[in-house]
Scaffold this motif. Structure first.
Motif, PDB file in Angstrom:
ATOM      1  N   ILE A   1     -28.421  34.119  41.833  1.00  0.00           N
ATOM      2  CA  ILE A   1     -27.214  33.437  42.281  1.00  0.00           C
ATOM      3  C   ILE A   1     -27.450  31.940  42.172  1.00  0.00           C
ATOM      4  CG2 ILE A   1     -25.609  33.124  44.196  1.00  0.00           C
ATOM      5  CD1 ILE A   1     -26.619  35.798  45.317  1.00  0.00           C
ATOM      6  N   THR A   2     -26.604  31.277  41.414  1.00  0.00           N
ATOM      7  CA  THR A   2     -26.779  29.848  41.158  1.00  0.00           C
ATOM      8  C   THR A   2     -25.467  29.104  41.412  1.00  0.00           C
ATOM      9  OG1 THR A   2     -28.376  30.361  39.416  1.00  0.00           O
ATOM     10  CG2 THR A   2     -27.480  28.145  39.431  1.00  0.00           C
ATOM     11  N   GLY A   3     -25.565  27.941  42.042  1.00  0.00           N
ATOM     12  CA  GLY A   3     -24.372  27.139  42.269  1.00  0.00           C
ATOM     13  C   GLY A   3     -23.859  26.526  40.976  1.00  0.00           C
TER      14      GLY A   3
ATOM     15  N   VAL B   1     -31.283  30.415  43.593  1.00  0.00           N
ATOM     16  CA  VAL B   1     -31.966  29.217  43.116  1.00  0.00           C
ATOM     17  C   VAL B   1     -32.221  28.309  44.312  1.00  0.00           C
ATOM     18  CG1 VAL B   1     -31.754  27.175  41.653  1.00  0.00           C
ATOM     19  CG2 VAL B   1     -30.957  29.383  40.826  1.00  0.00           C
ATOM     20  N   ALA B   2     -33.443  27.810  44.423  1.00  0.00           N
ATOM     21  CA  ALA B   2     -33.826  27.007  45.578  1.00  0.00           C
ATOM     22  C   ALA B   2     -33.216  25.611  45.512  1.00  0.00           C
ATOM     23  CB  ALA B   2     -35.349  26.904  45.645  1.00  0.00           C
TER      24      ALA B   2
ATOM     25  N   GLN C   1     -28.785  28.584  50.766  1.00  0.00           N
ATOM     26  CA  GLN C   1     -30.195  28.241  50.548  1.00  0.00           C
ATOM     27  C   GLN C   1     -30.820  27.611  51.788  1.00  0.00           C
ATOM     28  OE1 GLN C   1     -27.873  27.894  48.291  1.00  0.00           O
ATOM     29  NE2 GLN C   1     -28.638  28.508  46.282  1.00  0.00           N
TER      30      GLN C   1
ATOM     31  N   VAL D   1     -21.405  30.368  41.081  1.00  0.00           N
ATOM     32  CA  VAL D   1     -20.296  30.245  42.027  1.00  0.00           C
ATOM     33  C   VAL D   1     -20.612  29.134  43.016  1.00  0.00           C
ATOM     34  CG1 VAL D   1     -19.634  32.679  41.902  1.00  0.00           C
ATOM     35  CG2 VAL D   1     -21.309  31.939  43.595  1.00  0.00           C
TER      36      VAL D   1
ATOM     37  N   LEU E   1     -24.792  34.605  37.948  1.00  0.00           N
ATOM     38  CA  LEU E   1     -23.456  34.334  38.436  1.00  0.00           C
ATOM     39  C   LEU E   1     -23.421  32.913  38.982  1.00  0.00           C
ATOM     40  CD1 LEU E   1     -20.617  35.386  39.306  1.00  0.00           C
ATOM     41  CD2 LEU E   1     -21.672  36.087  41.455  1.00  0.00           C
TER      42      LEU E   1
ATOM     43  N   ALA F   1     -27.193  23.637  41.328  1.00  0.00           N
ATOM     44  CA  ALA F   1     -27.832  24.942  41.139  1.00  0.00           C
ATOM     45  C   ALA F   1     -28.340  25.538  42.444  1.00  0.00           C
ATOM     46  CB  ALA F   1     -28.977  24.801  40.135  1.00  0.00           C
ATOM     47  N   GLY F   2     -28.936  24.705  43.284  1.00  0.00           N
ATOM     48  CA  GLY F   2     -29.549  25.197  44.518  1.00  0.00           C
ATOM     49  C   GLY F   2     -28.675  25.046  45.736  1.00  0.00           C
TER      50      GLY F   2
ATOM     51  N   ILE G   1     -25.298  27.004  47.474  1.00  0.00           N
ATOM     52  CA  ILE G   1     -24.211  27.989  47.524  1.00  0.00           C
ATOM     53  C   ILE G   1     -23.619  27.965  48.925  1.00  0.00           C
ATOM     54  CG2 ILE G   1     -23.658  30.453  47.514  1.00  0.00           C
ATOM     55  CD1 ILE G   1     -24.221  29.651  44.769  1.00  0.00           C
TER      56      ILE G   1
END
Lengths: 136, 141
Positions: free
Chosen positions: A10-12, B30-31, A33, B7, B5, A16-17, A19
């Motif tokens: 799951i990536t923003g 993802v961190a 996160q 979002v 995905l 990216a980190g 959500i």
């Protein structure tokens, strides 16, 4: 009808980190996160120290009586994270849990001490630590 | 084939909130740094609770079904959904209430269905705290 979305990561989109997840009150959002515990560990701190179960911990080291270092698999982004812990009393009259006197938290691990009421280090058979903060 | 995905917000299908969203136990996010990943389910707090030990009463909680008074300063939290084993990590803190009385949180006699918190004071005794909080990380059954 319930729907299932199957993905591996799951990536923003914007970051990216980052959500956002809608909160329990259905109005505000909370960051996924940031809300995850980045490390937790339960280990035996007596004689031959041993990890019972953990998340994102690569190893523990015995630094002396009641003194341990927990190392991370994926490093933290900075040393400004939040660590908390507890331990069993192990028959002592009083015990304390703290990171060591120099706040030995690095991005790759943290040192901790279990001690009795005279501040003498004592090994404990259940040392439990949780870390919240930002991963690198 | 792996899938990704992208979002910004996760809500349930009805759009009313996130409480009905289910996440598989091998999902990763993802961190913050944008490179490493972290397991979502392993990172979720599995139980938390704030209690009044004087009453005693649960003031607010998550995944806690009941509270049992074992003795002065010692209480057992019973989980709604059990942990996978007793090897979880729980920690907490309690209201000091008096400067001269140190407060230490220790755990003992934890098992997969419940945890025990104990508030020690510096003279070796225990005491009830008006506010005491516990957080538990680990694996659910």
């Amino acid at each position: 009808m319930a729907s299932i979305l199957k993905v591996d990561t799951i990536t923003g989109v914007s970051t990216a980190g980052s959500i956002a997840v809608t909160g329990e009150g259905n109005s505000t959002t909370t960051n996924l996160q940031q809300g995850l515990a980045k490390v937790w560990i339960n280990f035996d701190g007596q004689s031959t120290i041993a990890t019972r179960d953990s998340h994102n911990s690569s190893s523990i080291s015995d630094d002396g009586t009641g003194q341990y270092t927990t190392s991370y698999t994926s490093n933290m982004a900075s040393v400004s994270y939040a660590a908390s812990g507890s331990h069993n009393r192990n028959g002592l009259s009083s015990t304390t849990f703290s990171n060591d006197s120099s706040w030995a938290a690095t991005t790759s691990g943290i040192a901790s001490i279990t001690a009795d009421s005279t501040n003498t280090g004592r090994d404990c058979d259940a040392v439990l630590i949780s870390i919240l903060g930002d991963l690198a | 084939m792996t899938s990704q995905l992208n979002v910004d917000t996760i809500v349930d299908k009805a759009g009313s909130g996130g409480t009905n969203v289910k996440v598989a136990n091998n999902a990763v996010a993802v961190a913050e740094g944008g490179s490493a990943t972290t397991n979502v389910v392993q990172g979720l707090v599995k139980q938390w609770g704030r209690i009044n030990q004087d009453t005693p009463a649960i003031l607010d909680s998550f995944n806690s079904s009941s509270l049992t008074d074992i003795g002065t300063g010692t209480h057992r939290f019973v989980f709604t959904n059990n942990m996978g084993n007793a090897n979880y990590a729980c920690s907490g803190m309690a209201q000091a209430e008096a400067v001269a009385r140190g407060t230490q949180y220790t755990n003992s006699s934890n098992n997969s269905t419940s945890l025990v918190e104990r508030i020690d004071i510096e003279d070796g005794g225990t005491r009830d705290a008006g506010n005491s909080a516990t957080i538990t990380c680990g694996d659910l059954a």
